[in-house]
Scaffold this motif. Structure first.
Motif, mmCIF file in Angstrom:
data_model
loop_
_atom_site.group_PDB
_atom_site.id
_atom_site.type_symbol
_atom_site.label_atom_id
_atom_site.label_comp_id
_atom_site.label_asym_id
_atom_site.label_seq_id
_atom_site.Cartn_x
_atom_site.Cartn_y
_atom_site.Cartn_z
ATOM 1 N N GLN A 194 -0.258 57.064 21.397
ATOM 2 C CA GLN A 194 0.166 56.057 20.248
ATOM 3 C C GLN A 194 -0.436 54.814 20.571
ATOM 4 N N GLN A 195 -0.530 54.389 21.790
ATOM 5 C CA GLN A 195 -1.075 53.215 22.154
ATOM 6 C C GLN A 195 -2.653 52.886 21.790
ATOM 7 N N ALA A 196 -3.068 54.128 21.960
ATOM 8 C CA ALA A 196 -4.509 54.060 21.872
ATOM 9 C C ALA A 196 -4.920 54.236 20.427
ATOM 10 N N LEU A 197 -4.197 55.077 19.603
ATOM 11 C CA LEU A 197 -4.316 55.160 18.058
ATOM 12 C C LEU A 197 -4.040 53.925 17.554
ATOM 13 N N GLU A 198 -2.989 53.215 18.161
ATOM 14 C CA GLU A 198 -2.663 51.757 17.443
ATOM 15 C C GLU A 198 -3.675 50.602 17.872
ATOM 16 N N GLY A 199 -4.259 50.934 18.829
ATOM 17 C CA GLY A 199 -5.620 50.057 19.335
ATOM 18 C C GLY A 199 -6.848 50.381 18.488
ATOM 19 N N GLY A 200 -6.740 51.504 17.752
ATOM 20 C CA GLY A 200 -7.953 51.779 16.800
ATOM 21 C C GLY A 200 -8.914 52.774 17.447
ATOM 22 N N THR A 201 -8.549 53.207 18.482
ATOM 23 C CA THR A 201 -9.337 54.482 19.078
ATOM 24 C C THR A 201 -9.869 55.329 18.233
ATOM 25 N N ARG A 202 -11.092 55.731 18.144
ATOM 26 C CA ARG A 202 -11.526 56.822 17.222
ATOM 27 C C ARG A 202 -12.331 57.887 18.042
ATOM 28 N N THR A 203 -12.742 58.754 17.346
ATOM 29 C CA THR A 203 -13.385 59.877 17.972
ATOM 30 C C THR A 203 -14.902 59.293 18.753
ATOM 31 N N THR A 204 -15.388 58.482 18.082
ATOM 32 C CA THR A 204 -16.681 57.786 18.694
ATOM 33 C C THR A 204 -16.330 57.277 19.913
ATOM 34 N N ASP A 205 -15.287 56.517 20.140
ATOM 35 C CA ASP A 205 -14.749 55.644 21.362
ATOM 36 C C ASP A 205 -14.503 56.900 22.272
ATOM 37 N N VAL A 206 -14.037 58.125 22.075
ATOM 38 C CA VAL A 206 -13.763 59.245 22.967
ATOM 39 C C VAL A 206 -15.198 59.638 23.520
ATOM 40 N N LEU A 207 -15.962 59.687 22.636
ATOM 41 C CA LEU A 207 -17.345 60.354 22.997
ATOM 42 C C LEU A 207 -18.213 59.255 23.827
ATOM 43 N N ARG A 208 -17.812 57.592 23.712
ATOM 44 C CA ARG A 208 -18.541 56.735 24.469
ATOM 45 C C ARG A 208 -17.649 56.660 25.827
ATOM 46 N N THR A 209 -16.590 56.998 25.841
ATOM 47 C CA THR A 209 -15.668 57.312 27.193
ATOM 48 C C THR A 209 -16.412 58.244 27.921
ATOM 49 N N VAL A 210 -16.752 59.289 27.565
ATOM 50 C CA VAL A 210 -17.246 60.717 28.247
ATOM 51 C C VAL A 210 -18.554 60.250 28.719
ATOM 52 N N GLU A 211 -19.432 59.575 27.774
ATOM 53 C CA GLU A 211 -20.734 58.879 28.350
ATOM 54 C C GLU A 211 -20.698 58.122 29.572
ATOM 55 N N ALA A 212 -19.809 57.137 29.571
ATOM 56 C CA ALA A 212 -19.565 56.315 30.591
ATOM 57 C C ALA A 212 -19.080 57.044 31.922
ATOM 58 N N VAL A 213 -18.343 58.015 31.619
ATOM 59 C CA VAL A 213 -17.506 58.721 32.875
ATOM 60 C C VAL A 213 -18.779 59.660 33.267
ATOM 61 N N ALA A 214 -19.406 60.565 32.469
ATOM 62 C CA ALA A 214 -20.510 61.184 32.831
ATOM 63 C C ALA A 214 -21.350 60.938 33.581
ATOM 64 N N ALA A 215 -21.667 59.427 33.415
ATOM 65 C CA ALA A 215 -22.879 58.691 34.177
ATOM 66 C C ALA A 215 -22.702 58.590 35.580
ATOM 67 N N THR A 216 -21.443 58.768 35.945
ATOM 68 C CA THR A 216 -21.041 58.611 37.617
ATOM 69 C C THR A 216 -21.387 59.999 38.125
ATOM 70 N N GLY A 217 -21.559 61.052 37.484
ATOM 71 C CA GLY A 217 -21.955 62.427 38.006
ATOM 72 C C GLY A 217 -20.932 63.334 38.125
ATOM 73 N N THR A 218 -19.711 62.815 37.507
ATOM 74 C CA THR A 218 -18.499 63.994 37.719
ATOM 75 C C THR A 218 -18.322 64.445 36.281
ATOM 76 N N PRO A 219 -18.310 65.882 36.615
ATOM 77 C CA PRO A 219 -18.163 66.622 35.454
ATOM 78 C C PRO A 219 -16.949 66.182 34.364
ATOM 79 N N THR A 220 -17.436 66.121 33.145
ATOM 80 C CA THR A 220 -16.286 65.553 32.346
ATOM 81 C C THR A 220 -16.209 66.274 30.963
ATOM 82 N N VAL A 221 -14.898 66.753 30.683
ATOM 83 C CA VAL A 221 -14.681 67.492 29.658
ATOM 84 C C VAL A 221 -13.660 66.870 28.576
ATOM 85 N N VAL A 222 -13.722 67.036 27.315
ATOM 86 C CA VAL A 222 -12.734 66.587 26.585
ATOM 87 C C VAL A 222 -11.453 67.646 26.324
ATOM 88 N N MET A 223 -10.300 66.809 26.501
ATOM 89 C CA MET A 223 -9.085 67.803 25.779
ATOM 90 C C MET A 223 -8.637 67.266 24.592
#
Length: 265
Positions: free
Chosen positions: A68-97
């Motif tokens: 709810q906090q994330a939604l109220e802050g305006g988080t969208r699917t594109t932000d989720v994908l940007r987060t995935v990109e930043a985390v995957a760049a560490t070399g750690t396998p990253t999945v979306v739930m």
């Protein structure tokens, strides 16, 4: 790194893998990326990035509050994908739930393509079953994305076999392992569920929900290939909402404790 590689590495070290969950955009996008990187640095082997959704019927109050906090802050699917990109760049396998509705709204083929482009390894779909997932299965196969479906203690043997046959990456076994009095009976359900699931597949079988400290992680790691932790990470940040530096420090400590637990298990 692929999810399979992370489990192979953990197996080679004689331990279970630690799978950590945090919603994208909680409490905001940039800090969620910083927090997940902290979890990676402190011992998570695989990361689940949550896609915040307005009707999270299968989540408890802690994760609901974060979403709810994330939604109220305006988080969208594109932000989720940007987060995935930043985390995957560490070399750690990253999945979306994610619940299925946001993927359908975004466009199944488009989501698969964009997730793969961001370096994502796959998708966990708690409310999508393999027999209703033809569109996702096809899109995931085109982009070589893992398809992670859920099994539960109530699943029949035939249902478990059908589900694991459709999975790639790992199988998500749901069993409540909380700190309340229900913990012992929940543990009694989790072990047999893992055994029944393993009888149908060579894929790693990971157990959630409710693990909150290293001793519980060790308990689950004794019979599962991976220990999934979500609410405990979210609760740590909620408890330190007024001091983000303290929140990151507490998050690092919790992750290290859990990582030690999967090694002891």
């Amino acid at each position: 790194m692929s999810v399979a590689t992370a489990f192979e590495r953990a197996r080679a070290e004689g331990r279970a893998a630690l799978v950590g969950y945090l919603p994208a955009g909680f409490p905001d996008v940039e800090f969620s990326i910083e927090a997940i990187r902290c979890m990676v640095d402190s011992g998570c082997d695989v990361i689940e990035v949550g896609l915040p959704y307005s009707d999270p019927v299968m989540d408890g109050p802690t994760i609901q509050a974060a979403a709810q906090q994330a939604l109220e802050g305006g988080t969208r699917t594109t932000d989720v994908l940007r987060t995935v990109e930043a985390v995957a760049a560490t070399g750690t396998p990253t999945v979306v739930m994610t619940y299925w509705n946001p993927v359908e709204r975004y466009g199944v083929d488009r989501f698969a393509a964009d997730l793969a482009s961001a370096g994502g390894a796959g998708l966990i779909t708690p409310d999508l079953t393999p027999d209703s997932a033809a569109g996702w299965t096809a899109a995931a196969d085109v982009h070589d994305l893992d398809k992670i479906f859920l099994v539960a203690p109530s699943s029949t043997d035939a249902r478990i076999a059908m589900t694991t046959a459709a999975c790639r990456g790992f199988v998500y076994a749901t069993a409540v392992m909380g700190v309340t009095g229900a913990r012992a009976s929940s543990s009694d359900l989790a072990g047999p569920l893992v055994a029944r699931t393993r009888a149908t597949t060579d894929l790693p079988v990971c157990v959630g929900l409710g693990v909150s400290h290293g001793d519980q992680a060790a308990e689950v790691a004794a019979f599962a290939d991976g220990v999934i932790v979500g609410s405990a990470f979210v609760r740590t940040l909620l408890d330190h909402a007024d001091d983000r530096a303290a929140g990151l420090s507490a998050l690092a400590g919790l992750t290290a404790d859990l990582a030690d637990g999967v090694r002891r298990g």
